[in-house]
Every structure is written in structure tokens, then in C-alpha cells.
Design an enzyme around this catalytic site. Structure first.
Site, short mmCIF file in Angstrom:
data_model
loop_
_atom_site.label_atom_id
_atom_site.label_comp_id
_atom_site.label_asym_id
_atom_site.label_seq_id
_atom_site.Cartn_x
_atom_site.Cartn_y
_atom_site.Cartn_z
NE ARG A 1 47.63 -107.83 -2.37
CZ ARG A 1 46.75 -107.30 -3.20
NH1 ARG A 1 47.16 -106.81 -4.37
NH2 ARG A 1 45.46 -107.24 -2.89
CE LYS A 9 46.26 -111.28 -2.37
NZ LYS A 9 45.46 -111.53 -1.14
CG HIS A 44 50.57 -107.05 4.38
ND1 HIS A 44 50.32 -107.17 3.03
CD2 HIS A 44 49.36 -107.09 4.99
CE1 HIS A 44 49.02 -107.29 2.83
NE2 HIS A 44 48.41 -107.25 4.00
NE ARG A 75 47.93 -104.56 0.52
CZ ARG A 75 47.43 -104.22 -0.67
NH1 ARG A 75 48.12 -103.43 -1.46
NH2 ARG A 75 46.26 -104.66 -1.06
CG HIS A 91 41.70 -104.22 -0.69
ND1 HIS A 91 41.65 -103.30 0.34
CD2 HIS A 91 42.82 -104.96 -0.47
CE1 HIS A 91 42.68 -103.47 1.14
NE2 HIS A 91 43.40 -104.47 0.67
CE1 TYR A 142 45.02 -101.39 6.07
CE2 TYR A 142 43.49 -101.69 4.25
CZ TYR A 142 44.65 -102.04 4.90
OH TYR A 142 45.45 -103.03 4.41
#
Length: 317
Positions: free
Chosen positions: A168, A192, A263, A266, A289, A298
């Protein structure tokens, strides 16, 4: 917020003291205990301030009075105001996390949001670059950096690393030099929730980063830059906005490529990994994730491409 037209929320009333105090405690919990970013904390608090304001208008004056009916009423109001399914789903999540915290910390007798549902978000297929377009992107940036300027070398290194790792933009700008393991060609990333993961990168990215560190960064660095891997034009740690602007500018150099920001790179990295044979679990770990369902988006992109190729090539398609 102040009313400015049809569909806008009315100005919020002052929250009762007990509600305001609990909201302040929750802010400290999000910041200190969960270590969330300032942007995420603001989003949570904004949603919850709206919820508590709605509860106040219904006659409630304490968080112990929150119930499922109040929560559903708040979400229904969002729908009548034209809020998107994605926004409503996010606010429902914010409410559930909040009420679970209230119950867990003894601030409420039960978890009012435990049974709260939310609309399923529409998952649109993200635009991605083809492999040749990704190569053209790097090539165009490299040609612009042929003068050896520090900014040019930095730009190539950032683009190479974004595409090579799929990290990210916030993770990229947060990198320090010590996060690079140049021997193993692995970068340590804090995602995150400050969750740490290691992501490999290839030789092209390694060469670009090495050129930046040896010939570019020393020229830009000023006192106070610290260990930041990438620096802005003024010599301090680069910010996310500058990286986004760079990606949009360089994408514009690629004829026919869809406009995108970091993004989008990404998304592109994840798609190309899957198309190249990487398994879904590995891609999930590389991208950081929390849920495999997020990574599965994806697979829809790659399946869509496969279907398009089939229709173009098979005589009975």
C-alpha cells in the site's frame, strides 16, 4: 454537519455528557490499544458520532440504552438519505465493533449490535495494467530519470517497489532503510493495525532501489530526514499525496493505460501474480489481507480476462 441541501444530514446536536465521555474513551482505545492510523480513527469516530446523535434525537441519553432497534433505525436513515451500500456497510461495521467494545468493557449490559446486519457491498473489478503496460510504465519513468536526477531515481525506485511488492502507498512511505534486507531481497512492511509482514521483491526493483540509495538519496537528504527510505523534494520523508501524483503522471505516459494511482499498481501486482500461477493464500499473505475473501476479488479479474481471451480466440465462443 450543517444542512446544505436535499439529502444532507441535519446539524448534529450536542451529545449528552455521558455519551461524549464514552466516545472520548473509545478514541483512546482505538489510538493507544488498537494502534489504528489517525485517518481510520477519524472515520470510526465520525460514524459513531452520527449514530449517537441519531440516538439522542430518539430520546436516548446514555450508551446503555442503545439497542438493535436504534441501530437499525440509524442505518435505515442512511439508506433514505441516499448513502451508498458501501458506506452503509462500513457504518454498520463501525457500530458492531463499538457495541462489542461497550459490552466487553462493562459500559453496556449486552452487545446491542451482535445481530446487526449490513448490505453486501458491490465489488467492482478494479482496473489493472497489462504486463506490457506495466513494463512501459517503468520504462517511461526510467527514461525520464536518465539525467541522473535524485528525484528521477527516487521515482523509478518507488514505482518498481510498488509494482514488485503490491504494498500500500501508506506502507511505502512508512518504510525505513533498515526495513530492506538487500541480501535476501525482502522488505519488512507494517500494514494495517501495525501488523508486520515480509514481502520479497525482484532484481529490477533491487537495482532501482540501490541506485536511489547510492546516487539519489544522499543528494536530497537533509538533517531531520532520519532513516526514511524515500524522501520528498525538500529532503524529508515523502508523503502519500506526492506518491499518488507521481503514479498518475507516469501512467499518463503509457498510451491506452487506464488511469490509476498506487492502489491500482497493488491490484496489478496481485493480478499478475495469480495469472503467473501464484496460489491465493500466498498472494493473501504478500498483500497483508486479513481475509481471503478480499484476495479472491482478484480471481474475478483473472477469470474475466480469461473469458475475454476465450471469446476472441475460440471458433465456437
Amino acid at each position: 454537519m450543517v444542512t446544505s441541501g436535499a439529502g444532507e444530514e441535519s446539524a448534529p446536536e450536542a451529545l449528552p455528557e455521558s455519551m461524549a465521555r464514552v466516545l472520548g474513551d473509545y478514541e483512546r482505545h482505538l489510538t493507544s490499544e488498537r494502534d489504528l492510523t489517525a485517518h481510520t480513527v477519524r472515520a470510526y469516530l465520525g460514524d459513531l458520532a452520527g449514530l449517537l446523535d441519531h440516538a439522542t434525537r430518539l430520546g436516548l441519553d446514555d450508551v446503555t440504552q442503545l439497542d438493535l432497534r436504534t441501530l437499525r433505525s440509524w442505518l435505515a436513515k442512511q439508506q433514505t438519505m441516499g448513502r451508498s451500500r458501501t458506506t452503509i456497510a462500513r457504518r454498520a461495521t463501525a457500530a458492531r465493533v463499538f457495541t462489542a467494545w461497550l459490552a466487553r468493557t462493562g459500559r453496556a449490559p449486552s452487545d446491542a449490535g451482535a445481530s446487526l446486519g449490513s448490505p453486501k457491498k458491490h465489488k467492482s473489478l478494479p482496473p489493472v495494467l497489462r504486463a506490457d503496460e506495466a513494463s512501459d510504465l517503468i520504462r517511461a519513468a526510467t527514461e525520464r530519470a536518465d539525467d541522473g536526477s535524485p528525484v528521477g531515481l527516487r521515482d523509478v525506485a518507488m514505482l518498481e517497489l510498488l509494482y514488485a511488492t503490491g504494498i500500500r502507498v501508506g506502507e511505502l512511505v512508512g518504510l525505513d532503510i533498515d526495513d530492506l534486507d538487500t541480501q535476501r531481497q525482502v522488505v519488512r512492511v507494517f500494514g494495517k493495525g501495525r501488523k508486520e509482514r515480509s514481502v520479497p521483491y525482484g532484481r529490477p526493483a533491487a537495482r532501482a532501489v540501490d541506485r536511489w540509495l547510492t546516487s539519489g538519496r544522499p543528494s536530497l537528504r537533509i538533517e531531520g530526514a532520519g532513516a526514511a527510505l524515500f524522501l520528498g523534494a525538500r529532503g524529508r520523508r515523502i508523503d502519500q499525496r506526492a506518491v499518488r501524483e507521481l503514479v498518475h503522471r507516469r501512467i499518463a505516459d503509457v498510451p491506452g493505460a487506464p488511469d490509476m494511482g498506487p492502489h491500482g499498481l497493488r491490484h496489478t501486482a496481485a493480478t499478475h501474480l495469480l495469472e503467473g500461477g501464484a496460489d491465493l493464500r500466498s498472494v493473501q499473505e504478500l498483500l497483508g489481507h486479513a481475509s481471503l475473501a478480499t484476495t479472491q476479488l482478484y480471481t474475478h479479474v483473472t477469470t474475466d480476462r480469461l473469458r475475454q481471451a476465450y471469446r476472441q480466440a475460440h471458433p465456437r465462443a
